[in-house]
Design a protein around this motif. Structure first.
Motif, mmCIF file in Angstrom:
data_model
loop_
_atom_site.group_PDB
_atom_site.id
_atom_site.type_symbol
_atom_site.label_atom_id
_atom_site.label_comp_id
_atom_site.label_asym_id
_atom_site.label_seq_id
_atom_site.Cartn_x
_atom_site.Cartn_y
_atom_site.Cartn_z
ATOM 1 N N ASP A 28 45.088 42.928 18.440
ATOM 2 C CA ASP A 28 44.253 44.016 18.959
ATOM 3 C C ASP A 28 44.621 45.321 18.262
ATOM 4 O OD1 ASP A 28 43.142 46.061 20.694
ATOM 5 O OD2 ASP A 28 45.025 46.007 21.807
ATOM 6 N N LEU A 29 43.706 45.872 17.454
ATOM 7 C CA LEU A 29 43.933 47.190 16.864
ATOM 8 C C LEU A 29 43.845 48.220 17.977
ATOM 9 C CD1 LEU A 29 44.485 48.909 14.369
ATOM 10 C CD2 LEU A 29 42.002 49.063 14.017
ATOM 11 N N HIS A 30 44.983 48.736 18.380
ATOM 12 C CA HIS A 30 45.079 49.527 19.602
ATOM 13 C C HIS A 30 45.007 51.034 19.358
ATOM 14 C CE1 HIS A 30 45.837 48.556 23.825
ATOM 15 N NE2 HIS A 30 46.575 49.631 23.946
ATOM 16 N N THR A 31 45.328 51.464 18.150
ATOM 17 C CA THR A 31 45.280 52.902 17.836
ATOM 18 C C THR A 31 44.613 53.129 16.486
ATOM 19 O OG1 THR A 31 47.410 53.012 16.619
ATOM 20 C CG2 THR A 31 47.504 53.214 19.032
ATOM 21 N N VAL A 32 44.064 54.323 16.324
ATOM 22 C CA VAL A 32 43.555 54.799 15.038
ATOM 23 C C VAL A 32 43.950 56.269 14.914
ATOM 24 C CG1 VAL A 32 41.633 53.210 14.698
ATOM 25 C CG2 VAL A 32 41.315 55.210 16.152
ATOM 26 N N HIS A 33 44.063 56.745 13.688
ATOM 27 C CA HIS A 33 44.476 58.133 13.482
ATOM 28 C C HIS A 33 43.391 59.097 13.982
ATOM 29 C CE1 HIS A 33 46.673 61.437 11.700
ATOM 30 N NE2 HIS A 33 45.524 61.876 11.193
ATOM 31 N N GLY A 34 43.779 59.990 14.881
ATOM 32 C CA GLY A 34 42.819 60.905 15.488
ATOM 33 C C GLY A 34 42.365 60.428 16.836
ATOM 34 N N SER A 35 42.690 59.184 17.174
ATOM 35 C CA SER A 35 42.464 58.538 18.468
ATOM 36 C C SER A 35 40.991 58.289 18.782
ATOM 37 C CB SER A 35 43.090 59.336 19.615
ATOM 38 O OG SER A 35 42.982 58.626 20.839
ATOM 39 N N TYR A 38 43.839 58.875 25.068
ATOM 40 C CA TYR A 38 44.904 58.388 25.937
ATOM 41 C C TYR A 38 46.218 58.307 25.166
ATOM 42 C CZ TYR A 38 41.166 56.614 29.037
ATOM 43 O OH TYR A 38 40.071 56.487 29.860
ATOM 44 N N ASP A 39 47.325 58.220 25.924
ATOM 45 C CA ASP A 39 48.598 57.980 25.246
ATOM 46 C C ASP A 39 48.579 56.622 24.561
ATOM 47 O OD1 ASP A 39 48.625 56.510 27.607
ATOM 48 O OD2 ASP A 39 50.743 56.869 28.021
ATOM 49 N N ASN A 40 47.826 55.656 25.134
ATOM 50 C CA ASN A 40 47.765 54.338 24.496
ATOM 51 C C ASN A 40 46.936 54.355 23.215
ATOM 52 O OD1 ASN A 40 44.937 53.698 25.082
ATOM 53 N ND2 ASN A 40 45.552 53.314 27.183
ATOM 54 N N GLY A 41 46.222 55.449 22.967
ATOM 55 C CA GLY A 41 45.529 55.633 21.700
ATOM 56 C C GLY A 41 46.396 56.367 20.703
ATOM 57 N N GLY A 42 47.626 56.707 21.121
ATOM 58 C CA GLY A 42 48.609 57.291 20.224
ATOM 59 C C GLY A 42 48.724 58.794 20.254
ATOM 60 N N ILE A 67 40.710 38.500 16.258
ATOM 61 C CA ILE A 67 41.083 39.906 16.067
ATOM 62 C C ILE A 67 40.140 40.775 16.880
ATOM 63 C CG2 ILE A 67 41.232 41.810 14.406
ATOM 64 C CD1 ILE A 67 42.082 39.786 12.288
ATOM 65 N N GLU A 68 40.722 41.687 17.644
ATOM 66 C CA GLU A 68 39.928 42.654 18.402
ATOM 67 C C GLU A 68 39.796 43.923 17.580
ATOM 68 O OE1 GLU A 68 39.446 44.560 22.859
ATOM 69 O OE2 GLU A 68 40.914 42.963 22.487
ATOM 70 N N VAL A 69 38.569 44.349 17.368
ATOM 71 C CA VAL A 69 38.258 45.403 16.412
ATOM 72 C C VAL A 69 38.860 46.752 16.789
ATOM 73 C CG1 VAL A 69 36.338 46.733 15.437
ATOM 74 C CG2 VAL A 69 36.197 44.235 15.569
ATOM 75 N N LEU A 70 38.810 47.128 18.071
ATOM 76 C CA LEU A 70 39.347 48.430 18.477
ATOM 77 C C LEU A 70 39.465 48.490 19.993
ATOM 78 C CD1 LEU A 70 40.230 51.264 17.518
ATOM 79 C CD2 LEU A 70 37.864 52.015 17.819
ATOM 80 N N ASN A 71 40.608 48.935 20.462
ATOM 81 C CA ASN A 71 40.836 49.032 21.902
ATOM 82 C C ASN A 71 40.232 50.293 22.502
ATOM 83 O OD1 ASN A 71 42.366 48.214 24.434
ATOM 84 N ND2 ASN A 71 43.228 50.248 24.084
ATOM 85 N N VAL A 103 36.540 39.950 18.456
ATOM 86 C CA VAL A 103 36.459 40.476 19.815
ATOM 87 C C VAL A 103 36.135 41.968 19.762
ATOM 88 C CG1 VAL A 103 37.707 40.770 22.005
ATOM 89 C CG2 VAL A 103 38.123 38.740 20.573
ATOM 90 N N PHE A 104 35.244 42.394 20.654
ATOM 91 C CA PHE A 104 34.827 43.794 20.732
ATOM 92 C C PHE A 104 35.079 44.320 22.139
ATOM 93 C CE2 PHE A 104 32.019 41.590 17.738
ATOM 94 C CZ PHE A 104 32.179 42.351 16.590
ATOM 95 N N HIS A 105 35.748 45.461 22.234
ATOM 96 C CA HIS A 105 35.853 46.108 23.539
ATOM 97 C C HIS A 105 34.500 46.712 23.890
ATOM 98 C CE1 HIS A 105 36.922 49.179 26.565
ATOM 99 N NE2 HIS A 105 37.795 48.262 26.933
ATOM 100 N N ASP A 106 34.176 46.706 25.174
ATOM 101 C CA ASP A 106 32.848 47.183 25.587
ATOM 102 C C ASP A 106 32.701 48.698 25.535
ATOM 103 O OD1 ASP A 106 34.390 47.941 27.764
ATOM 104 O OD2 ASP A 106 33.122 46.980 29.265
ATOM 105 N N GLY A 107 33.790 49.403 25.218
ATOM 106 C CA GLY A 107 33.702 50.862 25.165
ATOM 107 C C GLY A 107 33.403 51.473 26.530
ATOM 108 N N PHE A 108 33.833 50.788 27.596
ATOM 109 C CA PHE A 108 33.572 51.203 28.986
ATOM 110 C C PHE A 108 32.073 51.259 29.268
ATOM 111 C CE2 PHE A 108 37.613 53.193 27.691
ATOM 112 C CZ PHE A 108 38.463 52.601 28.608
#
Length: 370
Positions: free
Chosen positions: A111-118, A122-126, A163-167, A223-228
Protein backbone atom coordinates in the motif's frame (compact mmCIF):
# COMPACT_ATOMS: atom_id res chain seq x y z
CA UNK A 1 -8.29 -15.72 -3.74
CA UNK A 2 -10.48 -16.70 -0.79
CA UNK A 3 -12.12 -13.97 1.27
CA UNK A 4 -9.48 -11.67 2.76
CA UNK A 5 -9.03 -11.78 6.52
CA UNK A 6 -5.98 -9.76 7.40
CA UNK A 7 -4.20 -7.14 9.41
CA UNK A 8 -2.22 -4.01 8.62
CA UNK A 9 1.45 -3.71 9.50
CA UNK A 10 1.20 0.03 9.98
CA UNK A 11 3.79 2.13 11.82
CA UNK A 12 6.60 -0.11 10.58
CA UNK A 13 7.75 1.50 7.33
CA UNK A 14 5.48 4.56 7.69
CA UNK A 15 5.56 6.15 11.16
CA UNK A 16 2.50 7.41 13.01
CA UNK A 17 3.37 9.20 16.23
CA UNK A 18 0.23 8.23 18.14
CA UNK A 19 1.17 4.58 17.75
CA UNK A 20 4.76 4.80 19.01
CA UNK A 21 5.35 8.28 20.43
CA UNK A 22 8.72 7.39 21.97
CA UNK A 23 10.33 7.29 18.50
CA UNK A 24 9.77 11.06 18.46
CA UNK A 25 11.51 11.65 21.81
CA UNK A 26 13.53 14.85 22.00
CA UNK A 27 11.48 16.59 19.33
CA UNK A 28 8.04 18.15 19.16
CA UNK A 29 7.48 16.78 15.65
CA UNK A 30 3.96 15.49 14.99
CA UNK A 31 4.72 13.53 11.82
CA UNK A 32 7.50 11.71 10.01
CA UNK A 33 8.40 14.64 7.76
CA UNK A 34 9.05 16.97 10.68
CA UNK A 35 10.91 14.27 12.59
CA UNK A 36 13.27 14.00 9.61
CA UNK A 37 13.66 17.77 9.52
CA UNK A 38 14.44 18.06 13.22
CA UNK A 39 16.87 15.20 13.75
CA UNK A 40 20.46 15.16 12.50
CA UNK A 41 20.76 12.69 9.60
CA UNK A 42 22.88 10.21 11.56
CA UNK A 43 20.42 10.17 14.46
CA UNK A 44 17.47 9.83 12.11
CA UNK A 45 19.09 6.84 10.39
CA UNK A 46 19.94 5.26 13.74
CA UNK A 47 16.40 5.57 15.08
CA UNK A 48 14.79 4.35 11.90
CA UNK A 49 17.10 1.35 11.59
CA UNK A 50 16.48 0.33 15.20
CA UNK A 51 12.73 0.69 14.77
CA UNK A 52 12.49 -1.14 11.46
CA UNK A 53 14.80 -3.95 12.61
CA UNK A 54 12.75 -4.68 15.71
CA UNK A 55 9.14 -3.55 15.19
CA UNK A 56 8.09 -6.44 12.93
CA UNK A 57 9.80 -9.83 12.84
CA UNK A 58 9.32 -13.24 11.26
CA UNK A 59 7.65 -14.31 14.51
CA UNK A 60 4.84 -11.83 13.82
CA UNK A 61 4.08 -13.39 10.44
CA UNK A 62 3.89 -16.81 12.10
CA UNK A 63 1.58 -15.38 14.77
CA UNK A 64 -0.70 -13.73 12.20
CA UNK A 65 -1.04 -16.96 10.25
CA UNK A 66 -1.72 -18.95 13.44
CA UNK A 67 -4.84 -16.85 14.09
CA UNK A 68 -6.40 -17.80 10.77
CA UNK A 69 -5.54 -14.66 8.81
CA UNK A 70 -4.39 -14.91 5.21
CA UNK A 71 -3.08 -11.44 4.29
CA UNK A 72 -1.04 -8.51 5.55
CA UNK A 73 -1.38 -5.00 4.18
CA UNK A 74 1.94 -3.18 4.39
CA UNK A 75 1.93 0.64 4.18
CA UNK A 76 5.06 1.94 2.46
CA UNK A 77 6.37 5.51 2.00
CA UNK A 78 7.16 7.29 -1.25
CA UNK A 79 10.84 7.26 -0.26
CA UNK A 80 10.97 3.46 0.07
CA UNK A 81 13.75 3.22 -2.53
CA UNK A 82 16.01 5.65 -0.62
CA UNK A 83 16.04 8.34 -3.28
CA UNK A 84 14.43 11.17 -1.30
CA UNK A 85 16.87 12.47 1.35
CA UNK A 86 16.88 13.02 4.29
CA UNK A 87 14.65 9.95 4.49
CA UNK A 88 16.32 6.55 4.47
CA UNK A 89 14.91 3.88 2.20
CA UNK A 90 13.40 0.65 3.46
CA UNK A 91 12.95 -1.60 0.44
CA UNK A 92 15.01 -4.39 2.04
CA UNK A 93 12.38 -4.72 4.79
CA UNK A 94 9.64 -5.16 2.22
CA UNK A 95 11.78 -7.80 0.49
CA UNK A 96 12.02 -9.60 3.82
CA UNK A 97 8.29 -9.29 4.46
CA UNK A 98 7.42 -10.96 1.13
CA UNK A 99 9.75 -13.85 1.98
CA UNK A 100 8.24 -14.30 5.44
CA UNK A 101 4.74 -14.11 4.00
CA UNK A 102 5.50 -16.85 1.50
CA UNK A 103 6.95 -19.03 4.25
CA UNK A 104 3.75 -18.77 6.32
CA UNK A 105 1.31 -18.93 3.40
CA UNK A 106 0.23 -15.30 3.73
CA UNK A 107 -0.45 -12.84 0.92
CA UNK A 108 0.84 -9.25 0.89
CA UNK A 109 -0.97 -6.12 -0.23
CA UNK A 110 1.59 -3.36 -0.75
CA UNK A 111 0.00 0.00 0.00
CA UNK A 112 1.56 3.30 -1.11
CA UNK A 113 0.67 5.18 2.04
CA UNK A 114 2.39 8.55 1.56
CA UNK A 115 3.34 10.93 -1.25
CA UNK A 116 5.41 14.10 -1.10
CA UNK A 117 3.11 17.02 -0.30
CA UNK A 118 0.53 14.59 1.13
CA UNK A 119 -2.76 13.38 -0.27
CA UNK A 120 -4.79 14.00 2.89
CA UNK A 121 -3.03 16.23 5.43
CA UNK A 122 -3.03 13.48 8.05
CA UNK A 123 0.02 12.38 10.00
CA UNK A 124 -0.40 9.04 8.23
CA UNK A 125 0.12 10.93 4.97
CA UNK A 126 3.49 12.02 6.33
CA UNK A 127 2.84 15.74 6.75
CA UNK A 128 0.11 17.06 9.03
CA UNK A 129 -2.07 19.89 7.73
CA UNK A 130 -0.59 19.94 4.22
CA UNK A 131 -2.47 18.45 1.27
CA UNK A 132 -1.36 19.60 -2.15
CA UNK A 133 0.51 16.68 -3.73
CA UNK A 134 -1.98 16.38 -6.57
CA UNK A 135 -1.22 19.94 -7.71
CA UNK A 136 2.46 19.13 -8.30
CA UNK A 137 2.82 17.23 -11.57
CA UNK A 138 6.44 16.33 -10.83
CA UNK A 139 5.43 14.65 -7.58
CA UNK A 140 2.49 12.91 -9.23
CA UNK A 141 4.92 11.46 -11.78
CA UNK A 142 7.25 10.44 -8.97
CA UNK A 143 4.47 8.57 -7.18
CA UNK A 144 3.70 6.70 -10.40
CA UNK A 145 7.38 5.82 -10.73
CA UNK A 146 7.39 4.36 -7.22
CA UNK A 147 4.38 2.19 -8.11
CA UNK A 148 6.08 1.09 -11.31
CA UNK A 149 9.28 0.09 -9.52
CA UNK A 150 7.33 -1.83 -6.88
CA UNK A 151 5.40 -3.70 -9.56
CA UNK A 152 8.53 -4.52 -11.53
CA UNK A 153 10.33 -5.76 -8.40
CA UNK A 154 7.57 -8.01 -7.05
CA UNK A 155 5.54 -9.05 -10.09
CA UNK A 156 6.78 -12.65 -9.90
CA UNK A 157 6.72 -12.90 -6.11
CA UNK A 158 4.21 -15.65 -5.23
CA UNK A 159 3.21 -13.98 -1.97
CA UNK A 160 2.14 -10.74 -3.64
CA UNK A 161 -1.64 -10.28 -3.59
CA UNK A 162 -1.50 -6.87 -5.21
CA UNK A 163 -0.60 -3.20 -4.97
CA UNK A 164 -2.79 -0.43 -3.60
CA UNK A 165 -2.29 2.72 -5.63
CA UNK A 166 -2.67 5.33 -2.87
CA UNK A 167 -3.98 5.40 0.69
CA UNK A 168 -6.83 7.73 1.61
CA UNK A 169 -6.79 10.58 -0.94
CA UNK A 170 -9.10 12.95 0.84
CA UNK A 171 -12.57 14.12 -0.22
CA UNK A 172 -14.09 17.58 0.24
CA UNK A 173 -16.35 16.62 3.15
CA UNK A 174 -13.65 14.73 5.03
CA UNK A 175 -11.09 17.47 4.41
CA UNK A 176 -13.43 20.11 5.82
CA UNK A 177 -14.10 18.10 9.00
CA UNK A 178 -10.68 16.51 9.57
CA UNK A 179 -9.00 17.60 12.82
CA UNK A 180 -5.67 17.96 11.01
CA UNK A 181 -6.97 20.47 8.46
CA UNK A 182 -5.49 23.89 9.19
CA UNK A 183 -3.03 22.46 11.71
CA UNK A 184 0.15 22.62 9.64
CA UNK A 185 3.30 23.49 11.53
CA UNK A 186 4.40 25.77 8.67
CA UNK A 187 1.45 27.78 7.41
CA UNK A 188 3.39 28.92 4.35
CA UNK A 189 4.01 25.32 3.37
CA UNK A 190 0.31 24.58 3.73
CA UNK A 191 -0.83 27.34 1.39
CA UNK A 192 -2.75 25.90 -1.52
CA UNK A 193 -3.83 22.80 0.38
CA UNK A 194 -7.22 21.28 -0.34
CA UNK A 195 -9.12 18.10 -1.07
CA UNK A 196 -8.24 15.76 -3.94
CA UNK A 197 -10.82 16.27 -6.73
CA UNK A 198 -12.65 13.26 -8.12
CA UNK A 199 -11.69 14.16 -11.69
CA UNK A 200 -7.99 14.07 -10.82
CA UNK A 201 -8.36 10.88 -8.83
CA UNK A 202 -10.06 9.00 -11.66
CA UNK A 203 -7.38 10.10 -14.12
CA UNK A 204 -4.58 9.16 -11.72
CA UNK A 205 -6.10 5.78 -10.97
CA UNK A 206 -6.51 4.96 -14.64
CA UNK A 207 -2.90 5.85 -15.44
CA UNK A 208 -1.62 3.96 -12.39
CA UNK A 209 -3.57 0.86 -13.40
CA UNK A 210 -2.00 0.73 -16.85
CA UNK A 211 1.49 1.30 -15.44
CA UNK A 212 1.06 -1.51 -12.92
CA UNK A 213 -0.42 -3.90 -15.48
CA UNK A 214 2.75 -3.60 -17.59
CA UNK A 215 4.34 -5.81 -14.95
CA UNK A 216 1.56 -7.42 -12.93
CA UNK A 217 -0.28 -10.37 -14.40
CA UNK A 218 -4.04 -10.41 -14.02
CA UNK A 219 -3.65 -12.83 -11.12
CA UNK A 220 -2.35 -9.85 -9.08
CA UNK A 221 -4.90 -7.32 -7.86
CA UNK A 222 -4.76 -3.57 -8.35
CA UNK A 223 -6.44 -1.95 -5.36
CA UNK A 224 -7.90 1.56 -5.21
CA UNK A 225 -8.93 3.44 -2.10
CA UNK A 226 -12.37 4.97 -2.50
CA UNK A 227 -11.11 8.42 -1.53
CA UNK A 228 -13.86 8.54 1.15
CA UNK A 229 -16.36 8.43 -1.72
CA UNK A 230 -17.57 4.84 -1.69
CA UNK A 231 -20.83 5.59 -3.48
CA UNK A 232 -19.38 7.63 -6.33
CA UNK A 233 -17.44 5.05 -8.33
CA UNK A 234 -20.30 3.09 -9.89
CA UNK A 235 -19.13 1.23 -12.98
CA UNK A 236 -16.05 3.41 -13.57
CA UNK A 237 -13.49 0.60 -13.35
CA UNK A 238 -15.48 -1.77 -15.53
CA UNK A 239 -16.08 0.91 -18.16
CA UNK A 240 -12.32 1.49 -18.31
CA UNK A 241 -11.72 -2.20 -18.98
CA UNK A 242 -9.83 -2.81 -15.74
CA UNK A 243 -9.51 -6.42 -14.61
CA UNK A 244 -8.94 -7.90 -11.14
CA UNK A 245 -9.41 -4.57 -9.40
CA UNK A 246 -10.61 -4.05 -5.84
CA UNK A 247 -12.05 -1.01 -4.08
CA UNK A 248 -10.78 -0.35 -0.55
CA UNK A 249 -12.83 1.58 2.00
CA UNK A 250 -11.99 2.42 5.62
CA UNK A 251 -14.73 2.39 8.25
CA UNK A 252 -14.19 3.18 11.93
CA UNK A 253 -16.79 3.17 14.69
CA UNK A 254 -14.36 5.26 16.71
CA UNK A 255 -14.43 8.01 14.07
CA UNK A 256 -18.24 7.92 13.89
CA UNK A 257 -18.41 8.49 17.64
CA UNK A 258 -16.87 11.95 17.20
CA UNK A 259 -20.14 13.05 15.59
CA UNK A 260 -22.60 11.17 17.81
CA UNK A 261 -23.29 12.17 21.45
CA UNK A 262 -24.16 8.66 22.68
CA UNK A 263 -22.23 5.42 22.56
CA UNK A 264 -24.22 2.18 22.77
CA UNK A 265 -24.61 -1.13 20.97
CA UNK A 266 -27.78 -0.08 19.16
CA UNK A 267 -25.97 2.96 17.74
CA UNK A 268 -23.24 0.73 16.36
CA UNK A 269 -25.80 -1.66 14.86
CA UNK A 270 -27.51 1.24 13.11
CA UNK A 271 -24.18 2.55 11.82
CA UNK A 272 -23.26 -0.90 10.53
CA UNK A 273 -26.66 -1.30 8.84
CA UNK A 274 -26.07 1.94 6.94
CA UNK A 275 -22.57 0.82 5.96
CA UNK A 276 -23.83 -2.60 4.90
CA UNK A 277 -26.18 -0.99 2.38
CA UNK A 278 -23.45 1.22 0.97
CA UNK A 279 -21.02 -1.68 0.73
CA UNK A 280 -23.59 -3.86 -1.03
CA UNK A 281 -24.39 -1.10 -3.52
CA UNK A 282 -20.70 -0.52 -4.34
CA UNK A 283 -20.07 -4.26 -4.49
CA UNK A 284 -22.43 -4.62 -7.43
CA UNK A 285 -19.79 -2.98 -9.60
CA UNK A 286 -16.45 -4.02 -8.05
CA UNK A 287 -15.24 -6.24 -5.19
CA UNK A 288 -14.95 -4.14 -2.03
CA UNK A 289 -12.71 -4.72 0.98
CA UNK A 290 -12.73 -2.90 4.31
CA UNK A 291 -8.99 -2.25 4.37
CA UNK A 292 -8.96 -0.53 7.76
CA UNK A 293 -11.22 -1.04 10.79
CA UNK A 294 -10.88 -1.82 14.47
CA UNK A 295 -12.99 -2.59 17.54
CA UNK A 296 -12.07 0.58 19.48
CA UNK A 297 -15.25 2.14 20.86
CA UNK A 298 -16.23 4.27 23.84
CA UNK A 299 -18.92 1.89 25.10
CA UNK A 300 -16.41 -0.88 25.83
CA UNK A 301 -13.68 1.57 26.77
CA UNK A 302 -15.55 2.74 29.89
CA UNK A 303 -15.00 -0.73 31.43
CA UNK A 304 -11.22 -0.69 30.90
CA UNK A 305 -8.94 -0.49 33.94
CA UNK A 306 -11.80 -1.58 36.20
CA UNK A 307 -10.98 -5.10 37.51
CA UNK A 308 -14.57 -5.58 38.61
CA UNK A 309 -15.83 -4.96 35.06
CA UNK A 310 -13.36 -7.18 33.23
CA UNK A 311 -16.04 -9.53 31.89
CA UNK A 312 -18.27 -6.62 30.84
CA UNK A 313 -15.32 -5.13 28.98
CA UNK A 314 -14.56 -8.40 27.19
CA UNK A 315 -18.21 -8.91 26.26
CA UNK A 316 -18.59 -5.34 24.97
CA UNK A 317 -15.53 -5.59 22.73
CA UNK A 318 -16.56 -9.01 21.44
CA UNK A 319 -20.05 -7.80 20.60
CA UNK A 320 -18.70 -4.80 18.72
CA UNK A 321 -16.28 -7.08 16.89
CA UNK A 322 -19.07 -9.45 15.86
CA UNK A 323 -21.36 -6.61 14.75
CA UNK A 324 -18.65 -5.41 12.38
CA UNK A 325 -17.42 -8.78 11.18
CA UNK A 326 -20.96 -9.77 10.23
CA UNK A 327 -21.05 -6.83 7.79
CA UNK A 328 -17.44 -7.16 6.59
CA UNK A 329 -17.98 -10.85 5.80
CA UNK A 330 -20.53 -9.82 3.19
CA UNK A 331 -17.71 -8.06 1.30
CA UNK A 332 -14.55 -9.39 -0.37
CA UNK A 333 -12.75 -9.17 2.98
CA UNK A 334 -11.40 -7.05 5.81
CA UNK A 335 -8.02 -5.95 7.19
CA UNK A 336 -7.62 -4.83 10.81
CA UNK A 337 -5.81 -1.64 11.77
CA UNK A 338 -3.38 -2.37 13.34
CA UNK A 339 -1.42 -5.51 14.15
CA UNK A 340 0.23 -3.72 17.07
CA UNK A 341 1.04 -0.26 18.42
CA UNK A 342 3.91 -0.83 20.84
CA UNK A 343 6.39 -3.59 20.08
CA UNK A 344 6.60 -4.23 23.83
CA UNK A 345 3.19 -5.83 24.30
CA UNK A 346 3.47 -5.67 28.08
CA UNK A 347 3.97 -1.90 28.15
CA UNK A 348 0.77 -0.05 29.17
CA UNK A 349 -0.52 2.47 26.66
CA UNK A 350 -0.22 6.15 27.50
CA UNK A 351 -3.93 6.52 26.68
CA UNK A 352 -6.57 3.89 27.37
CA UNK A 353 -8.45 4.29 24.08
CA UNK A 354 -5.53 2.78 22.17
CA UNK A 355 -6.24 -0.75 23.42
CA UNK A 356 -8.90 -1.47 20.81
CA UNK A 357 -6.59 -0.51 17.95
CA UNK A 358 -3.94 -3.11 18.84
CA UNK A 359 -4.98 -6.45 17.34
CA UNK A 360 -2.30 -8.38 19.21
CA UNK A 361 -3.70 -7.26 22.54
CA UNK A 362 -7.29 -7.73 21.42
CA UNK A 363 -6.53 -11.35 20.51
CA UNK A 364 -4.67 -11.93 23.77
CA UNK A 365 -7.56 -10.47 25.79
CA UNK A 366 -10.13 -12.58 23.98
CA UNK A 367 -11.88 -9.52 22.57
CA UNK A 368 -11.82 -10.80 18.99
CA UNK A 369 -11.19 -13.97 17.03
CA UNK A 370 -11.12 -14.94 13.37
Amino acid sequence: MEKIVGTNLGNWLVLEKWMSPFIFDGTDAEDETWLARMLPPDELDRRMKKHRDTYISEEDFANIASHGMNLVRIPVPYFIFGDRPPFSGCIEYLDRALEWAQKYNLKVLIDLHTVHGSQNGYDNGGLTGVCKWYKNNEEVRFALSVLERLAERYARQPALYGIEVLNEPISFSVYMTAPSTGKARDTEEAKGSGYVPMSFLKSFYEEAYHILRKYLGEDKAVVFHDGFRLGRWGGFFKKKGMKNVVLDTHIYIFAMENFVPFHAKWVYRLYMTINARQLKRAGRHIPVIVGEWCIANRWAQKFLNNPEAEEQCRRAYREVAEIQKYVWNQTAGHIYWNYQLYRDKGKPFDEVWKNGWDLSRCLKNGWISF
